[in-house]
Scaffold this motif. Structure first.
Motif, PDB file in Angstrom:
ATOM      1  N   ALA A  87     -16.820  -7.962 -83.129  1.00 12.66           N
ATOM      2  CA  ALA A  87     -17.068  -8.681 -81.540  1.00 12.66           C
ATOM      3  C   ALA A  87     -14.986  -8.123 -81.482  1.00 12.66           C
ATOM      4  N   ASP A 119     -15.504  -7.026 -76.171  1.00 14.34           N
ATOM      5  CA  ASP A 119     -15.273  -8.015 -77.077  1.00 14.34           C
ATOM      6  C   ASP A 119     -16.174  -8.556 -76.576  1.00 14.34           C
ATOM      7  N   SER A 122     -19.483  -7.309 -76.969  1.00 14.53           N
ATOM      8  CA  SER A 122     -20.344  -7.550 -77.650  1.00 14.53           C
ATOM      9  C   SER A 122     -21.069  -8.798 -78.588  1.00 14.53           C
TER      10      SER A 122
END
Length: 274
Positions: A87, A119, A122
């Motif tokens: 991530a 990010d 994720s």
């Protein structure tokens, strides 16, 4: 209730759409739809069922899944979600985490709505799905339940993937579903900035400054052009506008404003029918 929205949209034939002299954007990637949010009636349709890349409009489904998990008690608003190396390594736009850091769920929601943070998308995917690939499969299945008949998700962010496709129609279905299913969470889409770790994080949805506009989401990758899903209301009337494939954010926004100016007055008043 949400699935019925898709059926109402599907029942509207192109011959019933109230087209006017609003000119489409001069782009081969262009697609657009305007829907009366009170009735599901399509007011404007240009290429709305043609395949397009969703870009960060994808995050509306990521948020749908997250809101559903919050309401089901599967994740708390104050829970600290860990950031994996995967991530942390997602390309911008992002908050810029290092592996091993955490983000609370409420801030994750804001990061997705305001900053469109890849990010964080994720992070949420791994927390709810175990992996981003598995979460994308869950997103696709949920889309089918909502009536998004032409959408396939391959990631939670909208980062480039040739197999990640949608339509303006499907993004309108999702936009309507978010308000209908989660009115108590919908306010997040109207935020233009938020504070995280002592820093002010600004968004880039300039349409939120326009009269009547209260959300939802912008998106861009090179393959898609400039996309946006927008909700606007006034005097009990409300429409959802989806525009995809703009050459610039400025031209896309101007087109959305023109569509709102033209079609919001023609929408029905809540509770009054059409």
């Amino acid at each position: 209730m949400v699935f019925v929205i898709g059926l109402m949209l599907a029942a509207c034939s192109t011959s019933s759409v109230m087209q006017t002299a609003v000119a489409p954007l001069p782009s081969e990637k262009y697609a657009a739809i305007v829907v009366d949010a009170n009735t599901g009636r399509v007011l404007f349709d240009q290429n709305a069922n043609d395949a397009r890349y969703p870009a960060s409009l994808t995050k509306m489904m990521t948020l749908y899944m997250l809101f559903e998990a919050i309401d089901a008690g599967q994740i708390g608003l104050e829970e600290q979600i860990p950031v994996s190396a995967y991530a942390a390594g997602r390309p911008p736009s992002k908050l810029g985490f290092r592996a091993g850091q955490t983000i609370d769920t409420r801030s994750a929601v804001l990061a997705l709505c305001v900053r469109s943070a890849n990010d964080v998308a994720s992070v949420v995917a791994e927390r709810l799905g175990g992996s981003e690939a598995q979460f994308a499969a869950m997103m696709t299945a949920k889309g089918r339940q909502l009536g998004m008949r032409s959408t396939t998700f391959r990631n939670a962010s909208g980062l480039p993937d040739d197999a990640q496709r949608t339509t303006a129609y499907d993004m309108a279905v999702l936009s309507l579903a978010l308000r209908k299913r989660f009115p108590h969470h919908y306010h997040y889409f109207s935020n233009r900035d938020f504070t995280f770790a002592g820093k002010l994080v600004r968004g880039h949805n300039d349409l939120l400054s326009k009269p009547g506009v209260d959300g939802l989401k912008t998106g861009y990758i090179r393959a898609s052009g400039f996309n946006v899903a927008t909700s606007a209301g006034l005097g009990g009337k409300r429409i959802v506008v989806v525009v995809m494939g703009g050459d610039t954010a400025k031209s896309r926004n101007a087109h959305v404003e023109e569509l709102i100016e033209t079609y919001l007055p023609r929408a029905s008043v809540a509770g009054a029918g059409s």
